[in-house]
Design a protein around this motif. Structure first.
Motif, PDB file in Angstrom:
ATOM      1  N   THR A   5       6.176   4.693   6.008  1.00 50.62           N
ATOM      2  CA  THR A   5       6.561   5.935   5.344  1.00 50.62           C
ATOM      3  C   THR A   5       5.971   5.964   3.940  1.00 50.62           C
ATOM      4  OG1 THR A   5       8.674   5.928   6.530  1.00 50.62           O
ATOM      5  CG2 THR A   5       8.510   7.365   4.612  1.00 50.62           C
ATOM      6  N   GLU A   6       5.279   7.047   3.612  1.00 48.75           N
ATOM      7  CA  GLU A   6       4.697   7.196   2.277  1.00 48.75           C
ATOM      8  C   GLU A   6       5.805   7.389   1.246  1.00 48.75           C
ATOM      9  OE1 GLU A   6       1.774  10.253  -0.161  1.00 48.75           O
ATOM     10  OE2 GLU A   6       1.513  10.052   2.010  1.00 48.75           O
ATOM     11  N   LEU A   7       5.705   6.628   0.122  1.00 50.65           N
ATOM     12  CA  LEU A   7       6.721   6.695  -0.924  1.00 50.65           C
ATOM     13  C   LEU A   7       6.222   7.401  -2.179  1.00 50.65           C
ATOM     14  CD1 LEU A   7       8.136   3.064  -0.605  1.00 50.65           C
ATOM     15  CD2 LEU A   7       9.136   5.187   0.270  1.00 50.65           C
ATOM     16  N   THR A   8       5.241   6.825  -2.842  1.00 49.29           N
ATOM     17  CA  THR A   8       4.735   7.334  -4.107  1.00 49.29           C
ATOM     18  C   THR A   8       3.384   6.676  -4.355  1.00 49.29           C
ATOM     19  OG1 THR A   8       5.304   7.721  -6.433  1.00 49.29           O
ATOM     20  CG2 THR A   8       5.864   5.566  -5.533  1.00 49.29           C
ATOM     21  N   SER A   9       2.860   6.846  -5.546  1.00 50.04           N
ATOM     22  CA  SER A   9       1.589   6.202  -5.885  1.00 50.04           C
ATOM     23  C   SER A   9       1.815   4.996  -6.790  1.00 50.04           C
ATOM     24  CB  SER A   9       0.650   7.190  -6.583  1.00 50.04           C
ATOM     25  OG  SER A   9       1.148   7.512  -7.866  1.00 50.04           O
ATOM     26  N   VAL A  10       0.893   4.057  -6.729  1.00 51.93           N
ATOM     27  CA  VAL A  10       0.932   2.905  -7.630  1.00 51.93           C
ATOM     28  C   VAL A  10       0.858   3.402  -9.069  1.00 51.93           C
ATOM     29  CG1 VAL A  10      -0.305   0.834  -8.394  1.00 51.93           C
ATOM     30  CG2 VAL A  10      -0.062   1.315  -5.944  1.00 51.93           C
ATOM     31  N   GLU A  11       0.026   4.405  -9.303  1.00 53.91           N
ATOM     32  CA  GLU A  11      -0.125   4.981 -10.641  1.00 53.91           C
ATOM     33  C   GLU A  11       1.218   5.485 -11.176  1.00 53.91           C
ATOM     34  OE1 GLU A  11      -2.764   8.364 -13.000  1.00 53.91           O
ATOM     35  OE2 GLU A  11      -2.783   8.325 -10.813  1.00 53.91           O
ATOM     36  N   THR A  12       2.002   6.169 -10.356  1.00 58.99           N
ATOM     37  CA  THR A  12       3.306   6.676 -10.785  1.00 58.99           C
ATOM     38  C   THR A  12       4.240   5.535 -11.170  1.00 58.99           C
ATOM     39  OG1 THR A  12       3.111   8.667  -9.427  1.00 58.99           O
ATOM     40  CG2 THR A  12       5.342   7.980 -10.035  1.00 58.99           C
ATOM     41  N   VAL A  13       4.285   4.485 -10.353  1.00 61.41           N
ATOM     42  CA  VAL A  13       5.150   3.342 -10.653  1.00 61.41           C
ATOM     43  C   VAL A  13       4.740   2.707 -11.978  1.00 61.41           C
ATOM     44  CG1 VAL A  13       5.932   1.061  -9.890  1.00 61.41           C
ATOM     45  CG2 VAL A  13       5.619   2.898  -8.214  1.00 61.41           C
ATOM     46  N   HIS A  14       3.434   2.545 -12.193  1.00 64.54           N
ATOM     47  CA  HIS A  14       2.959   1.935 -13.433  1.00 64.54           C
ATOM     48  C   HIS A  14       3.210   2.839 -14.644  1.00 64.54           C
ATOM     49  CE1 HIS A  14       0.774  -1.809 -12.234  1.00 64.54           C
ATOM     50  NE2 HIS A  14       1.040  -1.271 -11.045  1.00 64.54           N
ATOM     51  N   GLU A  15       3.028   4.142 -14.486  1.00 62.04           N
ATOM     52  CA  GLU A  15       3.253   5.071 -15.597  1.00 62.04           C
ATOM     53  C   GLU A  15       4.738   5.185 -15.953  1.00 62.04           C
ATOM     54  OE1 GLU A  15       1.460   8.804 -14.584  1.00 62.04           O
ATOM     55  OE2 GLU A  15      -0.575   8.074 -14.987  1.00 62.04           O
ATOM     56  N   GLU A  16       5.607   5.261 -14.945  1.00 61.98           N
ATOM     57  CA  GLU A  16       7.041   5.441 -15.190  1.00 61.98           C
ATOM     58  C   GLU A  16       7.758   4.119 -15.456  1.00 61.98           C
ATOM     59  OE1 GLU A  16       8.814   7.826 -12.105  1.00 61.98           O
ATOM     60  OE2 GLU A  16       7.357   9.440 -12.401  1.00 61.98           O
ATOM     61  N   GLY A  17       7.136   2.997 -15.102  1.00 61.00           N
ATOM     62  CA  GLY A  17       7.729   1.690 -15.320  1.00 61.00           C
ATOM     63  C   GLY A  17       8.539   1.188 -14.147  1.00 61.00           C
ATOM     64  N   SER A  18       9.008   2.087 -13.296  1.00 58.16           N
ATOM     65  CA  SER A  18       9.703   1.747 -12.055  1.00 58.16           C
ATOM     66  C   SER A  18       9.884   3.031 -11.257  1.00 58.16           C
ATOM     67  CB  SER A  18      11.058   1.085 -12.329  1.00 58.16           C
ATOM     68  OG  SER A  18      11.939   1.971 -12.973  1.00 58.16           O
ATOM     69  N   TRP A  19      10.274   2.886  -9.995  1.00 58.61           N
ATOM     70  CA  TRP A  19      10.498   4.055  -9.134  1.00 58.61           C
ATOM     71  C   TRP A  19      11.603   3.701  -8.161  1.00 58.61           C
ATOM     72  CZ3 TRP A  19       9.867   6.000  -4.063  1.00 58.61           C
ATOM     73  CH2 TRP A  19       9.704   7.387  -3.954  1.00 58.61           C
ATOM     74  N   VAL A 102       0.332  -1.257   0.001  1.00 56.96           N
ATOM     75  CA  VAL A 102      -0.432  -0.296  -0.787  1.00 56.96           C
ATOM     76  C   VAL A 102      -1.772  -0.070  -0.110  1.00 56.96           C
ATOM     77  CG1 VAL A 102      -1.573   0.122  -2.999  1.00 56.96           C
ATOM     78  CG2 VAL A 102       0.667  -0.988  -2.943  1.00 56.96           C
ATOM     79  N   GLU A 103      -2.114   1.198   0.014  1.00 61.45           N
ATOM     80  CA  GLU A 103      -3.413   1.567   0.550  1.00 61.45           C
ATOM     81  C   GLU A 103      -3.957   2.711  -0.289  1.00 61.45           C
ATOM     82  OE1 GLU A 103      -5.026   3.684   4.518  1.00 61.45           O
ATOM     83  OE2 GLU A 103      -3.773   1.897   4.839  1.00 61.45           O
ATOM     84  N   GLU A 104      -5.085   2.473  -0.940  1.00 59.84           N
ATOM     85  CA  GLU A 104      -5.733   3.494  -1.774  1.00 59.84           C
ATOM     86  C   GLU A 104      -4.757   4.155  -2.740  1.00 59.84           C
ATOM     87  OE1 GLU A 104      -8.082   6.189   0.551  1.00 59.84           O
ATOM     88  OE2 GLU A 104      -8.926   4.543   1.737  1.00 59.84           O
ATOM     89  N   ASP A 105      -4.048   3.377  -3.521  1.00 58.42           N
ATOM     90  CA  ASP A 105      -3.111   3.808  -4.557  1.00 58.42           C
ATOM     91  C   ASP A 105      -1.813   4.408  -4.022  1.00 58.42           C
ATOM     92  OD1 ASP A 105      -2.526   3.994  -7.431  1.00 58.42           O
ATOM     93  OD2 ASP A 105      -2.533   6.155  -7.088  1.00 58.42           O
ATOM     94  N   THR A 106      -1.619   4.469  -2.718  1.00 58.57           N
ATOM     95  CA  THR A 106      -0.389   5.002  -2.149  1.00 58.57           C
ATOM     96  C   THR A 106       0.490   3.848  -1.679  1.00 58.57           C
ATOM     97  OG1 THR A 106      -1.521   7.014  -1.449  1.00 58.57           O
ATOM     98  CG2 THR A 106       0.595   6.543  -0.403  1.00 58.57           C
ATOM     99  N   VAL A 107       1.785   3.932  -2.025  1.00 58.64           N
ATOM    100  CA  VAL A 107       2.747   2.905  -1.628  1.00 58.64           C
ATOM    101  C   VAL A 107       3.491   3.396  -0.387  1.00 58.64           C
ATOM    102  CG1 VAL A 107       4.733   1.517  -2.343  1.00 58.64           C
ATOM    103  CG2 VAL A 107       3.064   2.277  -4.062  1.00 58.64           C
ATOM    104  N   TYR A 108       3.582   2.514   0.608  1.00 58.30           N
ATOM    105  CA  TYR A 108       4.257   2.823   1.861  1.00 58.30           C
ATOM    106  C   TYR A 108       5.405   1.835   2.098  1.00 58.30           C
ATOM    107  CZ  TYR A 108       0.064   5.527   2.953  1.00 58.30           C
ATOM    108  OH  TYR A 108      -0.968   6.429   2.926  1.00 58.30           O
ATOM    109  N   LEU A 109       6.526   2.342   2.596  1.00 56.54           N
ATOM    110  CA  LEU A 109       7.610   1.497   3.070  1.00 56.54           C
ATOM    111  C   LEU A 109       7.239   1.056   4.480  1.00 56.54           C
ATOM    112  CD1 LEU A 109      10.513   0.322   2.915  1.00 56.54           C
ATOM    113  CD2 LEU A 109      11.321   2.519   3.798  1.00 56.54           C
ATOM    114  N   VAL A 110       7.176  -0.269   4.695  1.00 59.86           N
ATOM    115  CA  VAL A 110       6.810  -0.803   6.008  1.00 59.86           C
ATOM    116  C   VAL A 110       7.852  -1.789   6.532  1.00 59.86           C
ATOM    117  CG1 VAL A 110       4.335  -0.425   5.672  1.00 59.86           C
ATOM    118  CG2 VAL A 110       5.352  -2.609   4.988  1.00 59.86           C
ATOM    119  N   ASP A 111       8.963  -1.917   5.841  1.00 61.39           N
ATOM    120  CA  ASP A 111      10.007  -2.865   6.224  1.00 61.39           C
ATOM    121  C   ASP A 111      10.719  -2.372   7.478  1.00 61.39           C
ATOM    122  OD1 ASP A 111      12.475  -4.441   6.284  1.00 61.39           O
ATOM    123  OD2 ASP A 111      11.879  -5.070   4.260  1.00 61.39           O
ATOM    124  N   GLU A 112      10.729  -3.195   8.518  1.00 67.32           N
ATOM    125  CA  GLU A 112      11.343  -2.805   9.785  1.00 67.32           C
ATOM    126  C   GLU A 112      12.861  -2.679   9.702  1.00 67.32           C
ATOM    127  OE1 GLU A 112      10.044  -5.368  12.906  1.00 67.32           O
ATOM    128  OE2 GLU A 112       7.931  -4.922  12.532  1.00 67.32           O
TER     129      GLU A 112
END
Length: 137
Positions: A5-19, A102-112
């Motif tokens: 499931t797509e969550l957010t971008s790595v850039e957003t997490v780094h800019e905001e400090g957490s997500w 992470v794939e191409e700056d997009t963070v995905y939830l992959v935990d079963e």
């Protein structure tokens, strides 16, 4: 449980400090998950200290300094990328992790063990009345 499931971008997490987001486990129980920046992307941790279940992010972002996640209750410091704590009340514990990729700056939830529910805090319904008094006549 769901797949990726797509969550957010790595850039957003780094800019905001957490997500912060909420996921549900196989029983349907809500669990807050915190994404934090790491040099090689992000790490994902259950949003609570191992000492007394104190939430790191209470809806205003997680307290992080010099690559360490800070427990707001007792000041224990957890390495943001490994989850390990070597000091304070939570010494020699590691935060429970949640699998993301992470794939191409997009963070995905992959935990079963978890399904994505929504961005932000879990809905807090602890059964307490919303008024200042719970006395009935």
């Amino acid at each position: 449980m769901a797949g990726r499931t797509e969550l957010t971008s790595v850039e957003t997490v780094h800019e905001e400090g957490s997500w912060l987001f909420t996921a549900t486990d196989e029983r349907g129980d809500a669990e807050e998950v915190l994404l934090v920046p790491c040099e090689d992307g992000v790490a994902a941790w259950i949003n609570r200290c191992t000492h007394e279940a104190q939430r790191f992010d209470t809806g205003r972002g997680a307290p992080i300094r010099d690559g360490q996640l800070i427990c707001p209750r007792h000041g224990s410091l957890f390495d943001s990328c490994t989850g390990y704590c070597d000091n304070g009340e939570a010494a020699d514990t590691t935060l429970p992790g949640v699998d993301v990729e992470v794939e191409e700056d997009t963070v995905y939830l992959v935990d079963e063990d978890y399904d994505f529910s929504h961005e932000g805090e879990a809905d807090e319904d602890d059964g307490t009345p919303s008024s200042t008094s719970h006395i009935g006549f």
